[in-house]
Design a protein around this motif. Structure first.
Motif, PDB file in Angstrom:
ATOM      1  N   UNK A  74      11.286  60.607 -18.325  1.00  0.00           N
ATOM      2  CA  UNK A  74      10.221  61.638 -17.762  1.00  0.00           C
ATOM      3  C   UNK A  74      10.424  61.825 -16.301  1.00  0.00           C
ATOM      4  N   UNK A  75      10.969  60.903 -15.552  1.00  0.00           N
ATOM      5  CA  UNK A  75      11.569  61.098 -13.984  1.00  0.00           C
ATOM      6  C   UNK A  75      12.458  60.524 -13.646  1.00  0.00           C
ATOM      7  N   UNK A  76      13.448  61.175 -12.929  1.00  0.00           N
ATOM      8  CA  UNK A  76      14.648  60.579 -12.222  1.00  0.00           C
ATOM      9  C   UNK A  76      14.685  61.039 -10.819  1.00  0.00           C
ATOM     10  N   UNK A  77      14.918  59.931 -10.072  1.00  0.00           N
ATOM     11  CA  UNK A  77      15.129  60.355  -8.657  1.00  0.00           C
ATOM     12  C   UNK A  77      16.264  59.407  -8.004  1.00  0.00           C
ATOM     13  N   UNK A  78      17.379  60.347  -7.593  1.00  0.00           N
ATOM     14  CA  UNK A  78      18.421  59.892  -6.952  1.00  0.00           C
ATOM     15  C   UNK A  78      18.435  60.321  -5.470  1.00  0.00           C
ATOM     16  N   UNK A  79      18.642  59.323  -4.543  1.00  0.00           N
ATOM     17  CA  UNK A  79      19.228  59.429  -3.271  1.00  0.00           C
ATOM     18  C   UNK A  79      20.337  59.132  -2.799  1.00  0.00           C
ATOM     19  N   UNK A  80      21.166  59.724  -2.227  1.00  0.00           N
ATOM     20  CA  UNK A  80      22.422  59.793  -1.974  1.00  0.00           C
ATOM     21  C   UNK A  80      22.902  58.762  -0.594  1.00  0.00           C
ATOM     22  N   UNK A  81      23.863  57.954  -0.741  1.00  0.00           N
ATOM     23  CA  UNK A  81      24.224  57.138   0.422  1.00  0.00           C
ATOM     24  C   UNK A  81      24.773  58.070   1.709  1.00  0.00           C
ATOM     25  N   UNK A  82      25.591  59.138   1.169  1.00  0.00           N
ATOM     26  CA  UNK A  82      26.173  60.076   1.968  1.00  0.00           C
ATOM     27  C   UNK A  82      25.525  61.407   1.866  1.00  0.00           C
ATOM     28  N   UNK A  83      24.959  62.088   2.835  1.00  0.00           N
ATOM     29  CA  UNK A  83      24.115  63.188   2.720  1.00  0.00           C
ATOM     30  C   UNK A  83      24.960  64.356   2.504  1.00  0.00           C
ATOM     31  N   UNK A  84      26.279  64.256   2.818  1.00  0.00           N
ATOM     32  CA  UNK A  84      27.319  65.434   2.374  1.00  0.00           C
ATOM     33  C   UNK A  84      27.540  65.655   0.959  1.00  0.00           C
TER      34      UNK A  84
ATOM     35  N   UNK B 236      19.590  68.659  -3.430  1.00  0.00           N
ATOM     36  CA  UNK B 236      20.067  69.139  -1.796  1.00  0.00           C
ATOM     37  C   UNK B 236      20.910  68.023  -1.406  1.00  0.00           C
ATOM     38  N   UNK B 237      21.150  67.978  -0.285  1.00  0.00           N
ATOM     39  CA  UNK B 237      22.268  66.909   0.423  1.00  0.00           C
ATOM     40  C   UNK B 237      21.699  65.605   0.369  1.00  0.00           C
ATOM     41  N   UNK B 238      20.444  65.476   0.133  1.00  0.00           N
ATOM     42  CA  UNK B 238      19.859  64.034   0.338  1.00  0.00           C
ATOM     43  C   UNK B 238      19.506  63.591  -0.949  1.00  0.00           C
ATOM     44  N   UNK B 239      19.132  64.318  -1.849  1.00  0.00           N
ATOM     45  CA  UNK B 239      18.474  63.799  -3.065  1.00  0.00           C
ATOM     46  C   UNK B 239      18.571  64.560  -4.287  1.00  0.00           C
ATOM     47  N   UNK B 240      18.271  64.158  -5.434  1.00  0.00           N
ATOM     48  CA  UNK B 240      18.221  64.911  -6.725  1.00  0.00           C
ATOM     49  C   UNK B 240      16.887  64.385  -7.287  1.00  0.00           C
TER      50      UNK B 240
END
Length: 334
Positions: free
Chosen positions: A258-268, A319-323
């Motif tokens: 129902x929910x997926x949250x991914x934060x990226x180690x490298x913002x680019x 965006x550059x930080x998260x999905x």
């Protein structure tokens, strides 16, 4: 003059025992074998406890915790015998254990750390006629996962693996052992260091919530496809393309998600991300909202819509930080 509690009428005894808190019950059970038997029988005749029981085995912290309505209390601790100060008159021997009362609960001293952890869990669960529902461990205590699996049929409700406070070395083997063997219905949390070469080849779940909160750089798209969870949180991700996962979901994969949250180690990493055309993802003015467990509801706007083959839709935002991915019009399920 001592109160002859064991000679009291059964009705009086039941009233007295019913008002004891778990830590008081455990302490009282060490008064005598007869009183322990009385308490044990009391909990076998009562309806299931509203208290939950958790085992903590992390570094030098080994204890059993019971909680109700979010309020926790320690009920029994195990400490290595090297920490024992026999010069104090607080230490007594009961049932063959060197025992001390401190900070509201009993402490038992053991030569063998593993034996100590197992003994206090066995004691409390036998006394209250209850399974272990929560497990919080460090990398040196992964033995507890298999031990819990073997000692009870019912899976854990909550599980957490934590990295050492003063050690930055990798723990590939420990993480792999946990991921392949842990059974938990409500929550699995992994916060450990693994090497850059670590790969997990297996399935995880089913579970309601999976959180790889701080060190999720090892998670691949294949891992996401094999995580059977309603909510997934990945921190410090190095994923650069989530199109394979979206294609997997669109074809009917991960049906409970129902929910997926991914934060990226490298913002680019996601700066130039684009959706593959075959996904038929459309820009939308809809607002996505999801009531996450860790704070205020997540809200996404000016996002994208993707539709599964059965008609279920999801809103995605990146965006550059998260999905973020929020599946629409799906009732919660176990």
């Amino acid at each position: 003059m001592p109160f002859p509690i064991l000679r009291s009428p059964l009705v009086v005894l039941s009233e007295i025992l019913s008002i004891l808190e778990p830590n008081e019950t455990v302490t009282a059970s060490f008064c005598s074998k007869n009183f322990k038997l009385l308490l044990r029988n009391q909990y076998r005749q009562r309806t299931p406890l509203m208290w939950t029981t958790s085992m903590i085995d992390f570094e030098n912290d080994r204890r059993v915790v019971m909680a109700k309505s979010g309020i926790e209390e320690n009920v029994l601790s195990a400490v290595h015998i090297s920490k024992l100060d026999e010069t104090t008159n607080k230490v007594v021997e009961i049932y063959g254990y060197k025992t001390e009362f401190s900070s509201g609960c009993l402490i038992l001293y053991f030569e063998d750390r593993v034996l100590g952890s197992k003994s206090i869990v066995d004691y409390v669960t036998d006394l209250f006629n209850i399974d272990v529902q929560g497990l919080a461990i460090g990398r040196n205590s992964t033995w507890a996962v298999d031990w819990i699996n073997k000692r009870q049929e019912k899976p854990l409700n909550r599980f957490g693996l934590f990295k050492p406070t003063n050690n930055d070395t990798n723990a590939d083997e420990s993480v792999d052992t946990v991921l392949k063997n842990v059974r938990s219905s409500d929550f699995i949390g992994i916060n450990e260091n693994v090497s850059d070469n670590y790969r997990f080849n297996g399935k995880l779940g089913p579970v309601k919530e999976l959180a790889i909160s701080r060190n999720g750089y090892w998670v691949t798209c294949d891992n996401l496809m094999n995580f059977d969870a309603i909510e997934i949180y990945i921190g410090r991700s190095r994923l650069s393309d989530l199109n394979p996962f979206l294609r997997h979901w669109r074809a009917g994969g991960s049906p409970r998600l129902q929910y997926l949250e991914v934060f990226f180690e490298n913002g680019t990493v996601f700066e130039n991300f684009f959706f593959d055309e075959d996904l038929e993802i459309m820009k939308t003015n809809e607002v996505g909202r999801y009531p996450v467990s860790y704070g205020e509801p997540v809200v996404i706007r000016n996002c994208y819509s993707v539709q599964r083959t059965d008609g279920i839709r999801a809103l995605v935002d990146c965006d550059r930080r998260r999905f973020y991915m929020i599946v629409q019009h799906v009732e919660a399920s176990n």
